[in-house]
Scaffold this motif. Structure first.
Motif, PDB file in Angstrom:
ATOM      1  N   VAL A   5       0.836  -1.197   0.000  1.00  0.00           N
ATOM      2  CA  VAL A   5       0.000   0.000   0.000  1.00  0.00           C
ATOM      3  C   VAL A   5       0.872   1.248   0.000  1.00  0.00           C
ATOM      4  N   LEU A   6       1.900   1.253   0.871  1.00  0.00           N
ATOM      5  CA  LEU A   6       2.772   2.417   0.931  1.00  0.00           C
ATOM      6  C   LEU A   6       3.460   2.653  -0.404  1.00  0.00           C
ATOM      7  N   ALA A   7       3.970   1.584  -0.993  1.00  0.00           N
ATOM      8  CA  ALA A   7       4.772   1.765  -2.196  1.00  0.00           C
ATOM      9  C   ALA A   7       3.920   2.168  -3.385  1.00  0.00           C
ATOM     10  N   SER A   8       2.653   1.790  -3.382  1.00  0.00           N
ATOM     11  CA  SER A   8       1.877   2.013  -4.594  1.00  0.00           C
ATOM     12  C   SER A   8       0.934   3.201  -4.508  1.00  0.00           C
ATOM     13  N   SER A   9       0.691   3.729  -3.303  1.00  0.00           N
ATOM     14  CA  SER A   9      -0.351   4.745  -3.220  1.00  0.00           C
ATOM     15  C   SER A   9       0.143   6.094  -2.724  1.00  0.00           C
ATOM     16  N   LEU A  10       1.455   6.269  -2.616  1.00  0.00           N
ATOM     17  CA  LEU A  10       1.959   7.554  -2.159  1.00  0.00           C
ATOM     18  C   LEU A  10       2.816   8.189  -3.253  1.00  0.00           C
ATOM     19  N   ALA A  59       9.911   6.386 -21.926  1.00  0.00           N
ATOM     20  CA  ALA A  59       9.131   7.205 -22.861  1.00  0.00           C
ATOM     21  C   ALA A  59       7.736   6.619 -23.068  1.00  0.00           C
ATOM     22  N   ARG A  60       7.609   5.312 -22.874  1.00  0.00           N
ATOM     23  CA  ARG A  60       6.304   4.656 -23.091  1.00  0.00           C
ATOM     24  C   ARG A  60       5.383   4.783 -21.886  1.00  0.00           C
ATOM     25  N   LEU A  61       5.959   4.723 -20.669  1.00  0.00           N
ATOM     26  CA  LEU A  61       5.144   4.666 -19.453  1.00  0.00           C
ATOM     27  C   LEU A  61       5.484   5.826 -18.526  1.00  0.00           C
ATOM     28  N   SER A  62       4.456   6.343 -17.828  1.00  0.00           N
ATOM     29  CA  SER A  62       4.667   7.402 -16.831  1.00  0.00           C
ATOM     30  C   SER A  62       5.321   6.799 -15.586  1.00  0.00           C
ATOM     31  N   ALA A  63       5.818   7.675 -14.715  1.00  0.00           N
ATOM     32  CA  ALA A  63       6.420   7.200 -13.469  1.00  0.00           C
ATOM     33  C   ALA A  63       5.407   6.404 -12.644  1.00  0.00           C
ATOM     34  N   ASP A  64       4.159   6.857 -12.606  1.00  0.00           N
ATOM     35  CA  ASP A  64       3.141   6.122 -11.845  1.00  0.00           C
ATOM     36  C   ASP A  64       2.916   4.737 -12.440  1.00  0.00           C
ATOM     37  N   ASP A  65       2.895   4.645 -13.771  1.00  0.00           N
ATOM     38  CA  ASP A  65       2.708   3.344 -14.413  1.00  0.00           C
ATOM     39  C   ASP A  65       3.916   2.436 -14.179  1.00  0.00           C
ATOM     40  N   LEU A  66       5.105   3.003 -14.228  1.00  0.00           N
ATOM     41  CA  LEU A  66       6.310   2.200 -13.964  1.00  0.00           C
ATOM     42  C   LEU A  66       6.248   1.629 -12.556  1.00  0.00           C
ATOM     43  N   ARG A  67       5.844   2.484 -11.590  1.00  0.00           N
ATOM     44  CA  ARG A  67       5.732   2.026 -10.211  1.00  0.00           C
ATOM     45  C   ARG A  67       4.689   0.913 -10.098  1.00  0.00           C
ATOM     46  N   ARG A  69       3.804  -1.183 -12.339  1.00  0.00           N
ATOM     47  CA  ARG A  69       4.361  -2.407 -12.936  1.00  0.00           C
ATOM     48  C   ARG A  69       5.186  -3.178 -11.923  1.00  0.00           C
ATOM     49  N   LEU A  70       5.898  -2.441 -11.065  1.00  0.00           N
ATOM     50  CA  LEU A  70       6.765  -3.085 -10.076  1.00  0.00           C
ATOM     51  C   LEU A  70       5.988  -3.578  -8.864  1.00  0.00           C
ATOM     52  N   THR A  71       4.945  -2.840  -8.479  1.00  0.00           N
ATOM     53  CA  THR A  71       4.264  -3.170  -7.223  1.00  0.00           C
ATOM     54  C   THR A  71       3.083  -4.107  -7.434  1.00  0.00           C
ATOM     55  N   THR A  72       2.364  -3.945  -8.561  1.00  0.00           N
ATOM     56  CA  THR A  72       1.165  -4.761  -8.805  1.00  0.00           C
ATOM     57  C   THR A  72       1.142  -5.248 -10.261  1.00  0.00           C
ATOM     58  N   PRO A  73       2.131  -6.042 -10.665  1.00  0.00           N
ATOM     59  CA  PRO A  73       2.214  -6.478 -12.070  1.00  0.00           C
ATOM     60  C   PRO A  73       0.996  -7.278 -12.520  1.00  0.00           C
ATOM     61  N   GLU A  74       0.305  -7.909 -11.583  1.00  0.00           N
ATOM     62  CA  GLU A  74      -0.867  -8.719 -11.956  1.00  0.00           C
ATOM     63  C   GLU A  74      -2.026  -7.853 -12.450  1.00  0.00           C
ATOM     64  N   ARG A  75      -1.953  -6.536 -12.183  1.00  0.00           N
ATOM     65  CA  ARG A  75      -2.985  -5.641 -12.722  1.00  0.00           C
ATOM     66  C   ARG A  75      -2.953  -5.616 -14.242  1.00  0.00           C
ATOM     67  N   PHE A  76      -1.785  -5.850 -14.818  1.00  0.00           N
ATOM     68  CA  PHE A  76      -1.614  -5.744 -16.266  1.00  0.00           C
ATOM     69  C   PHE A  76      -1.737  -7.090 -16.948  1.00  0.00           C
ATOM     70  N   ASN A  77      -1.438  -8.158 -16.199  1.00  0.00           N
ATOM     71  CA  ASN A  77      -1.588  -9.516 -16.697  1.00  0.00           C
ATOM     72  C   ASN A  77      -1.804 -10.428 -15.494  1.00  0.00           C
ATOM     73  N   SER A  84       5.592  -9.260  -7.822  1.00  0.00           N
ATOM     74  CA  SER A  84       5.474  -7.935  -7.201  1.00  0.00           C
ATOM     75  C   SER A  84       6.717  -7.713  -6.365  1.00  0.00           C
ATOM     76  N   TYR A  85       7.348  -6.549  -6.551  1.00  0.00           N
ATOM     77  CA  TYR A  85       8.548  -6.248  -5.773  1.00  0.00           C
ATOM     78  C   TYR A  85       8.204  -5.608  -4.432  1.00  0.00           C
ATOM     79  N   ALA A  86       6.918  -5.299  -4.201  1.00  0.00           N
ATOM     80  CA  ALA A  86       6.514  -4.643  -2.960  1.00  0.00           C
ATOM     81  C   ALA A  86       5.790  -5.584  -2.006  1.00  0.00           C
ATOM     82  N   ARG A  87       5.178  -6.625  -2.538  1.00  0.00           N
ATOM     83  CA  ARG A  87       4.400  -7.531  -1.695  1.00  0.00           C
ATOM     84  C   ARG A  87       5.357  -8.333  -0.814  1.00  0.00           C
ATOM     85  N   SER A  88       4.902  -8.638   0.385  1.00  0.00           N
ATOM     86  CA  SER A  88       5.773  -9.394   1.288  1.00  0.00           C
ATOM     87  C   SER A  88       5.175 -10.744   1.666  1.00  0.00           C
ATOM     88  N   ASP A  89       4.024 -11.095   1.073  1.00  0.00           N
ATOM     89  CA  ASP A  89       3.477 -12.427   1.350  1.00  0.00           C
ATOM     90  C   ASP A  89       2.847 -12.973   0.066  1.00  0.00           C
TER      91      ASP A  89
END
Ligand code: HEC
Length: 120
Positions: A5-10, A59-67, A69-77, A84-89
């Motif tokens: 939550v911290l990594a993806s929503s702030l 150039a293809r993705l915004s900073a928010d989209d890049l983030r 991709r790292l925190t919730t990749p399953e949103r895209f596929n 997910s690089y942010a999830r801990s379980d």
């Protein structure tokens, strides 16, 4: 979960350090992005082809989209092999020393996002 939550929503987090982010992304002990992705500056024989090349991704993705991709990749596929690089379980067969830890800390994710944003 809190970490995700911290990594993806702030979005107002302090900016990351692109040079540290490059080191994390290229590292075979930390980011491991090169297992699956080609990165500019990494010899092709050392780069993965499971995911798309990250050349030009800033150039293809915004900073928010890049983030995201790292925190919730399953949103895209929903079937993605990218972790997910942010999830801990929720990971399978985690070494006991790493249980309950995210793959990257929030600051490291900021650093990788800053690096990816430079790939234009
Ligand atoms: C186990 C393989 C794997 C690893 C490790 C991995 N990824 Fe991915 N990544 C993928 C795949 C596959 C996709 C394509 C979308 C999908 O299927 O999830 C992707 C998509 C992306 C995208 C979107 C690219 C685009 O052009 O749309 C970005 C950005 C990204 N990954 C960054 C990273 C970074 C940075 C790391 C390391 C911190 C990383 N990935 C680690 C497999 C991986």
């Amino acid at each position: 979960m809190v970490v995700m939550v911290l990594a993806s929503s702030l979005p107002a987090r302090a900016a990351g350090d692109a040079e540290r982010g490059r080191a994390i992304a290229e590292s075979r002990t930390q980011g491991l992005c090169v297992l699956c992705h080609a990165l500019p500056g990494v010899p092709a024989v050392q780069a993965g082809t499971i995911g798309p090349s990250l050349a030009g991704v800033g150039a293809r993705l915004s900073a928010d989209d890049l983030r995201a991709r790292l925190t919730t990749p399953e949103r895209f596929n929903p079937q993605t092999v990218m972790p997910s690089y942010a999830r801990s379980d929720g990971f399978a067969r985690v070494a006991s020393a790493r249980r309950g830890q995210a793959l990257l800390q929030a600051q490291q994710i900021d650093d990788v996002v800053a690096y990816l944003a430079t790939l234009r």
